[in-house]
Design an enzyme around this catalytic site. Structure first.
Site, mmCIF file in Angstrom:
data_model
loop_
_atom_site.group_PDB
_atom_site.id
_atom_site.type_symbol
_atom_site.label_atom_id
_atom_site.label_comp_id
_atom_site.label_asym_id
_atom_site.label_seq_id
_atom_site.Cartn_x
_atom_site.Cartn_y
_atom_site.Cartn_z
ATOM 1 N N PRO A 246 10.810 -6.833 23.344
ATOM 2 C CA PRO A 246 11.675 -8.014 23.145
ATOM 3 C C PRO A 246 12.270 -8.152 21.755
ATOM 4 O O PRO A 246 11.947 -9.071 21.001
ATOM 5 C CB PRO A 246 10.721 -9.174 23.470
ATOM 6 C CG PRO A 246 9.376 -8.667 23.051
ATOM 7 C CD PRO A 246 9.385 -7.187 23.382
ATOM 8 N N CYS A 247 13.170 -7.246 21.406
ATOM 9 C CA CYS A 247 13.823 -7.344 20.103
ATOM 10 C C CYS A 247 14.707 -8.587 20.017
ATOM 11 O O CYS A 247 15.053 -9.029 18.918
ATOM 12 C CB CYS A 247 14.638 -6.080 19.813
ATOM 13 S SG CYS A 247 15.842 -5.643 21.065
ATOM 14 N N HIS A 248 15.029 -9.176 21.189
ATOM 15 C CA HIS A 248 15.842 -10.393 21.193
ATOM 16 C C HIS A 248 15.089 -11.591 20.613
ATOM 17 O O HIS A 248 15.692 -12.612 20.290
ATOM 18 C CB HIS A 248 16.296 -10.713 22.619
ATOM 19 C CG HIS A 248 15.176 -10.848 23.601
ATOM 20 N ND1 HIS A 248 14.687 -9.767 24.308
ATOM 21 C CD2 HIS A 248 14.423 -11.913 23.977
ATOM 22 C CE1 HIS A 248 13.694 -10.172 25.096
ATOM 23 N NE2 HIS A 248 13.508 -11.466 24.902
#
Length: 282
Positions: A246-248
């Site tokens: 989850p780089c978001h």
């Protein structure tokens, strides 16, 4: 720079040069520390402060970089590479490559030549995606605006692999993340290719709870490299598995959401969607 700092700098520079010159002998911590007239404990701490990594890791990086230059020569075998790099055998070479490069020496040498990758397209709440897997786990996932462009981009990650458009159970299990229990994320297997630093950053991203956000600086602190915020941002931007890693959930320290490989509008939508789902759980 104070006199003591100048002395420390010269010691670490001497140690780095010694390791680079003598890596084929695989010198241990005590040997290098003695060379710069420090105790092993003091040298370990000082080297990590100045070089940003431990002496052992620096030796490993140096060894692998040399091995990579040998493996690019097709006539050099894995056994010969291990021997030339000063390693005890191909098993040691294998472990170093997996740890630092995220792939085996054979995979590096052949550019994925013997890797079979299944891939398929699917729908998500945030648009279509392409998801790909090896026998070990998910190796690639990206949001798709154009299928042919998405496939070409994926091919660039594994230039010599064999691709089959096939939805398998590994992909299906990963796609459940959009509709099933988020607490079972650890059951999704990943097959990642990256540097040791990238893998460490991606592993840290996996520990960010759904519905929560963090910053690049916080990630740098988590991996015990507080001055590496910019490098962390680069590693996050290289994330090959959208959404699952989850780089978001990483934003700027100012509170701005910042950029996203698959578009800032999509990033905003994902963060809002996750926040709503997290709120509904309580």
């Amino acid at each position: 720079m104070t006199e003591q700092q100048n002395i420390n700098y010269k010691r670490i520079a001497e140690a780095i040069e010694y390791i680079k010159t003598n890596f084929k002998e695989q010198p241990n911590l005590d040997e290098v520390a003695k060379k710069v007239h420090l105790s092993s404990f003091h040298f370990q701490r000082l080297f990590s402060e100045w070089a940003g990594t431990s002496p052992k890791k620096f030796l490993q990086y140096t060894t692998v970089e040399y091995a990579k230059t040998l493996l690019k020569e097709n006539q050099v075998t894995l056994f010969e590479t291990a021997h030339e790099a000063g390693l005890s055998g191909t098993g040691r070479l294998h472990d170093l490559f997996v740890n630092i490069e995220g792939m085996t020496p054979a995979e590096y040498k052949n550019g994925g030549q013997y890797l079979t990758i299944n891939y398929s397209y699917a729908e998500s709440p945030f648009g279509n995606i392409i998801v790909a897997s090896t026998a070990k786990g998910i190796c690639y996932m990206a949001f798709v605006d154009d299928e042919s462009t998405a496939f070409s981009t994926m091919q660039n990650h594994f230039p010599n692999a064999t691709f089959r458009q096939l939805l398998d159970s590994i992909q299906q299990n990963a796609l459940y993340i959009f509709t099933h229990d988020w607490t079972k994320l650890d059951q999704i297997k990943l097959h990642l290719k990256g540097t040791d630093f990238q893998l460490k950053v991606w592993e840290t991203l996996l520990k960010i709870p759904m519905g929560q956000l963090t910053t690049y600086g916080a990630i740098a602190n988590k991996i015990e490299n507080p001055n590496a915020s910019r490098a962390v941002g680069t590693a996050i931007g290289s994330n090959p598995v959208a959404f699952l890693i989850p780089c978001h959930r990483v934003i700027q320290s100012t509170g701005m959401f910042g950029g996203y490989m698959w578009g800032t509008t999509r990033k905003t939508a994902i963060i809002g969607w996750e926040g709503t789902k997290k709120h509904l759980e309580f």
